[in-house]
Motif scaffolding. Structure first.
Motif, mmCIF file in Angstrom:
data_model
loop_
_atom_site.group_PDB
_atom_site.id
_atom_site.type_symbol
_atom_site.label_atom_id
_atom_site.label_comp_id
_atom_site.label_asym_id
_atom_site.label_seq_id
_atom_site.Cartn_x
_atom_site.Cartn_y
_atom_site.Cartn_z
ATOM 1 N N TYR A 150 -5.737 19.189 -5.110
ATOM 2 C CA TYR A 150 -5.258 19.033 -3.574
ATOM 3 C C TYR A 150 -4.152 20.054 -3.219
ATOM 4 O O TYR A 150 -4.295 20.517 -2.025
ATOM 5 C CB TYR A 150 -4.656 17.639 -3.446
ATOM 6 C CG TYR A 150 -3.941 17.343 -2.078
ATOM 7 C CD1 TYR A 150 -4.962 17.472 -0.858
ATOM 8 C CD2 TYR A 150 -2.668 16.975 -1.962
ATOM 9 C CE1 TYR A 150 -4.476 17.241 0.267
ATOM 10 C CE2 TYR A 150 -2.219 16.765 -0.612
ATOM 11 C CZ TYR A 150 -3.146 16.720 0.461
ATOM 12 O OH TYR A 150 -2.304 16.499 1.898
ATOM 13 N N THR B 106 -7.632 13.433 -1.937
ATOM 14 C CA THR B 106 -9.013 12.313 -2.171
ATOM 15 C C THR B 106 -8.851 11.904 -3.752
ATOM 16 O O THR B 106 -7.841 12.341 -4.438
ATOM 17 C CB THR B 106 -10.212 13.148 -1.987
ATOM 18 O OG1 THR B 106 -10.205 14.337 -3.221
ATOM 19 C CG2 THR B 106 -10.433 13.787 -0.733
ATOM 20 N N SER B 107 -9.505 11.093 -4.032
ATOM 21 C CA SER B 107 -9.524 10.411 -5.443
ATOM 22 C C SER B 107 -10.073 11.496 -6.514
ATOM 23 O O SER B 107 -9.901 11.387 -7.497
ATOM 24 C CB SER B 107 -10.194 9.147 -5.305
ATOM 25 O OG SER B 107 -11.864 9.565 -5.255
ATOM 26 N N ARG C 81 -16.874 14.775 -3.086
ATOM 27 C CA ARG C 81 -17.009 14.354 -1.481
ATOM 28 C C ARG C 81 -16.192 15.571 -0.745
ATOM 29 O O ARG C 81 -15.024 15.906 -1.282
ATOM 30 C CB ARG C 81 -16.587 13.191 -1.238
ATOM 31 C CG ARG C 81 -17.210 11.890 -2.036
ATOM 32 C CD ARG C 81 -18.372 11.591 -1.352
ATOM 33 N NE ARG C 81 -19.158 10.536 -2.364
ATOM 34 C CZ ARG C 81 -20.418 10.031 -1.778
ATOM 35 N NH1 ARG C 81 -20.985 10.353 -0.594
ATOM 36 N NH2 ARG C 81 -21.127 9.230 -2.698
ATOM 37 N N THR C 82 -16.800 15.618 0.325
ATOM 38 C CA THR C 82 -15.825 16.282 1.322
ATOM 39 C C THR C 82 -14.900 15.378 1.967
ATOM 40 O O THR C 82 -14.765 14.082 1.565
ATOM 41 C CB THR C 82 -16.740 16.789 2.628
ATOM 42 O OG1 THR C 82 -16.950 15.643 3.429
ATOM 43 C CG2 THR C 82 -18.077 17.433 2.180
ATOM 44 N N SER C 83 -13.680 15.970 2.672
ATOM 45 C CA SER C 83 -12.580 15.156 3.043
ATOM 46 C C SER C 83 -13.220 14.079 4.110
ATOM 47 O O SER C 83 -12.214 12.960 4.258
ATOM 48 C CB SER C 83 -11.748 16.040 3.791
ATOM 49 O OG SER C 83 -12.226 16.796 4.971
ATOM 50 N N SER C 84 -14.295 14.263 4.818
ATOM 51 C CA SER C 84 -14.753 12.857 5.539
ATOM 52 C C SER C 84 -15.788 12.083 4.674
ATOM 53 O O SER C 84 -16.122 11.153 5.276
ATOM 54 C CB SER C 84 -15.355 13.582 6.673
ATOM 55 O OG SER C 84 -16.722 14.398 6.013
ATOM 56 N N GLY C 85 -15.690 12.061 3.359
ATOM 57 C CA GLY C 85 -16.501 11.091 2.507
ATOM 58 C C GLY C 85 -17.698 11.639 2.282
ATOM 59 O O GLY C 85 -18.612 10.843 1.798
ATOM 60 N N PRO D 189 -6.225 17.599 5.476
ATOM 61 C CA PRO D 189 -6.708 16.473 4.926
ATOM 62 C C PRO D 189 -5.598 15.823 4.107
ATOM 63 O O PRO D 189 -4.879 16.422 3.305
ATOM 64 C CB PRO D 189 -7.676 17.234 4.050
ATOM 65 C CG PRO D 189 -7.722 18.150 3.762
ATOM 66 C CD PRO D 189 -6.805 18.961 4.901
ATOM 67 N N THR E 79 -7.834 5.086 6.496
ATOM 68 C CA THR E 79 -9.014 5.569 5.932
ATOM 69 C C THR E 79 -8.916 5.112 4.413
ATOM 70 O O THR E 79 -9.958 4.536 3.931
ATOM 71 C CB THR E 79 -9.337 6.965 5.896
ATOM 72 O OG1 THR E 79 -9.345 7.466 7.220
ATOM 73 C CG2 THR E 79 -10.688 7.400 5.250
ATOM 74 N N GLU E 80 -7.944 5.204 3.789
ATOM 75 C CA GLU E 80 -7.682 4.711 2.306
ATOM 76 C C GLU E 80 -7.687 3.085 2.224
ATOM 77 O O GLU E 80 -8.207 2.577 1.236
ATOM 78 C CB GLU E 80 -6.475 5.301 1.554
ATOM 79 C CG GLU E 80 -5.050 4.835 2.487
ATOM 80 C CD GLU E 80 -4.764 5.968 3.408
ATOM 81 O OE1 GLU E 80 -3.396 6.126 3.567
ATOM 82 O OE2 GLU E 80 -5.631 6.813 4.021
ATOM 83 N N SER F 220 -15.351 19.688 7.406
ATOM 84 C CA SER F 220 -14.777 18.721 6.034
ATOM 85 C C SER F 220 -15.303 19.349 5.050
ATOM 86 O O SER F 220 -14.764 18.971 3.742
ATOM 87 C CB SER F 220 -15.657 17.565 6.337
ATOM 88 O OG SER F 220 -17.053 17.699 6.488
#
Length: 588
Positions: A126, A118-119, A561-565, A115, A261-262, A195
């Motif tokens: 990370y 993420t924010s 969130r997971t890596s898929s949101g 991945p 995605t971002e 995810s």
């Protein structure tokens, strides 16, 4: 770039790869993934990458992808990698990852998509996530985009894994005479991390045969047409993005237009702008939250028809999380004026352990619901001694099993249940995973005699599958089962909340009893108003569970969130119990 542009390209953006060409369509009937790219490369379709505003920045035809991948495969072998070695790749949406992934495929290596940041959590979180996945996959090489060098080199150093940027790999020498291995259908094609993988990740080992079986079922289930074209913002480190919107279009010879995605996260309506401006777009997918955020971004002053044209959107896929009927209706209400048809919705059910698709709604059937009474969902008797009104939840039909897939619903003791009885969802088919990489215990825990225990709860009705929730998320209080989604949805009905603002789970109270806990994003600054809001939430949850819950108001964008949101309830619970999620102050 001229070699990837068709003579008649009216169904594609200017300069993009073709929607139509003269290549006869094959629905993923290949023995290996490399064969699929070999065939697609003889046509003029391919991948197209767009900037945050949806402007085409790179057309990358399948022919060019194949050339780059073959050169990359020889570079990887020249670096000393051998068939069966793993190559970890940060799955940034772009030509570098696409070529790196297929370079590994052609070299007989196992690509491992990892991945992007993420924010939530920052640098250290990370780096730790990468370190854990590198530990699990044990790669011989770790490839990354140069802008993430600080993170990736640190993670590689911790695991003593050789890390290299895309640019460094491209500068490595190529021996054009070097022979490449020939993959067999039973060989592992890649490892896919789910995810939700965090502390104990499971790498799903997918063979070429399993992958192509699922890609063919995907193409057949969607009734792929000659004029189909895909738009996607889904991340390539998640199975719906990697398999559904990268490998499936390639194996079924479709062109795809991508937003990162971002970029979608910053400007969600750019997704619909791209669908509108692209005259050939007919297929695009999203989890429920993607449709939700787009519907919410539409202002009352802006009419959808003044900005969008969604009339050609034939398949609006929905999966990867629980499908919310209220969100789907809100999206229809917001965009019907722009030509969006409710019948375009295509609910689905899948998981990485099944490669991707387990079921698909037949195209054109749209969202179909069944109302299920709470006692059926909770496992309680219909009459529990209480004189209370019945409550129902609308469950979305997730379609029929894809070709070659079987679904059974089983009770806790393994008995096969009849239609409309809720139990554990088990699946079997040629696209089920080989197993979890180097984790026989976890594999044996979920696979029995070729059948996979999905961990999901659901029921069958007239050949269609209905999913009601994850077994591990269920909250059990006083012998009764409560779905966290029901609690979260009830709170969302209060003014000012949206999907993803609430996480419900069980905790152990001071006396050792289980009780529901609810974390809620709060945008109110007045302490007394916060106190009233908490009381309102408590009353809502008490009405659902019959028990007074712990309710904590937290700062917006705090829930993980997971890596898929998707919302990660397990991680939210752990962060709350460890004190890393700090509640906001309220009036005494």
């Amino acid at each position: 770039m001229l070699d990837v542009i068709a003579k008649d390209n009216k169904l594609a953006p200017p300069g993009a790869t073709a929607t139509l060409d003269d290549l006869p369509r094959r629905i993923a009937d290949f023995a290996t993934l490399g064969e699929a790219l070999d065939f697609a490369a003889t046509g003029t379709r391919g991948l197209n990458f767009h900037d945050p505003r949806g402007t085409l920045s790179r057309a990358y035809g399948y022919a060019e992808l194949r050339r780059d991948s073959l050169a990359g495969a020889r570079r990887l072998i020249g670096l000393g990698l051998e068939p069966g070695d793993r190559v970890a790749l940060v799955a940034e949406t772009g030509p570098e990852f696409a070529a790196g992934f297929f370079a590994a495929i052609y070299a007989g290596l196992w690509p491992v998509p990892l991945p992007l940041p993420t924010s939530f959590g920052g640098r250290e979180a990370y780096v730790e996530q990468l370190t854990v996945m590198l530990t699990s996959s044990d790669p011989a090489l770790f490839l990354y985009p140069s802008e993430l060098a600080d993170f990736c080199v640190a993670a590689g150093d911790r695991r003593q894994v050789r890390a290299m940027s895309w640019e460094e790999l491209a500068a490595a020498p190529v021996d054009e005479a070097l022979a490449l291995p020939q993959a067999k259908p039973e060989d592992i094609a890649y490892l896919q991390y789910s995810s939700g993988s965090t502390r104990f990740p499971h790498g799903v080992a997918v063979t070429h045969h399993a992958l192509l079986d699922n890609l063919r079922a995907h193409g057949l289930g969607l009734n792929v047409e000659p004029t189909d074209r895909v738009v996607s913002w889904l991340p390539w480190y998640h199975d719906m993005g990697l398999v559904g919107c990268f490998l499936s279009p390639l194996a079924n010879q479709l062109s795809v237009d991508y937003l990162k995605t971002e970029d979608f996260a910053r400007r969600p309506l750019a997704w619909l702008d791209l669908v509108s401006r692209n005259p050939g777009t007919t297929l695009s997918y999203s989890p429920t939250f993607g449709y939700d955020i787009c519907a919410r971004r539409m202002s009352s002053q802006l009419k959808a028809q003044d900005r969008f044209d969604l009339s050609r959107w034939r398949i609006a896929g929905n999966g990867a999380d629980m499908i919310r009927p209220d969100v789907m209706q809100a999206f229809v209400d917001a965009f019907a004026g722009a030509g969006f048809k409710a019948s375009a919705f295509c609910p689905s059910y899948g998981l990485a352990e099944a490669t991707l698709a387990v079921s698909l709604m037949p195209p054109g059937e749209g969202i179909r619901l069944e109302l299920v009474e709470e006692s059926q969902l909770s496992g309680a008797a219909a009459a529990d001694g209480q004189d209370r009104p019945k409550r129902f939840r609308a469950i979305v039909n997730c379609g029929r099993p894809v070709e070659g897939m079987e679904i059974e619903i089983r009770s806790a003791d393994g008995a096969i249940l009849p239609d409309r009885e809720i139990g554990k969802v088990w699946v079997r088919g040629a696209s089920i995973m080989e197993g979890y990489f180097r984790d026989k215990e976890a594999t044996d825990a979920c696979m029995v005699g070729g059948w996979l225990d999905t961990g999901d709860m659901g029921y069958l009705s007239a050949g269609y599958i209905f999913i009601v929730g994850r077994a591990k998320d269920m909250i059990i209080i006083n012998g009764r089962n409560h779905w966290p989604q029901d609690i979260e949805w009830a709170v969302e009905q209060l003014p000012g909340f949206k999907s993803g603002d609430i996480a419900a789970f069980a905790i152990t109270g001071p006396s050792g009893e289980e009780q529901p806990a609810v974390l809620v994003h709060c945008r109110v600054s007045d302490l007394e108003e916060r106190s009233r809001l908490r009381d309102d939430i408590k009353e809502r949850v008490r009405a659902i569970t019959g028990i007074s819950p712990v309710v904590e108001l937290i700062a917006p964008r705090t829930l993980p969130r997971t890596s898929s949101g998707k919302l990660s309830r397990t991680k939210a619970r752990n962060l709350y119990l460890s004190g890393e999620i700090v509640p906001l102050d309220i009036a005494a």
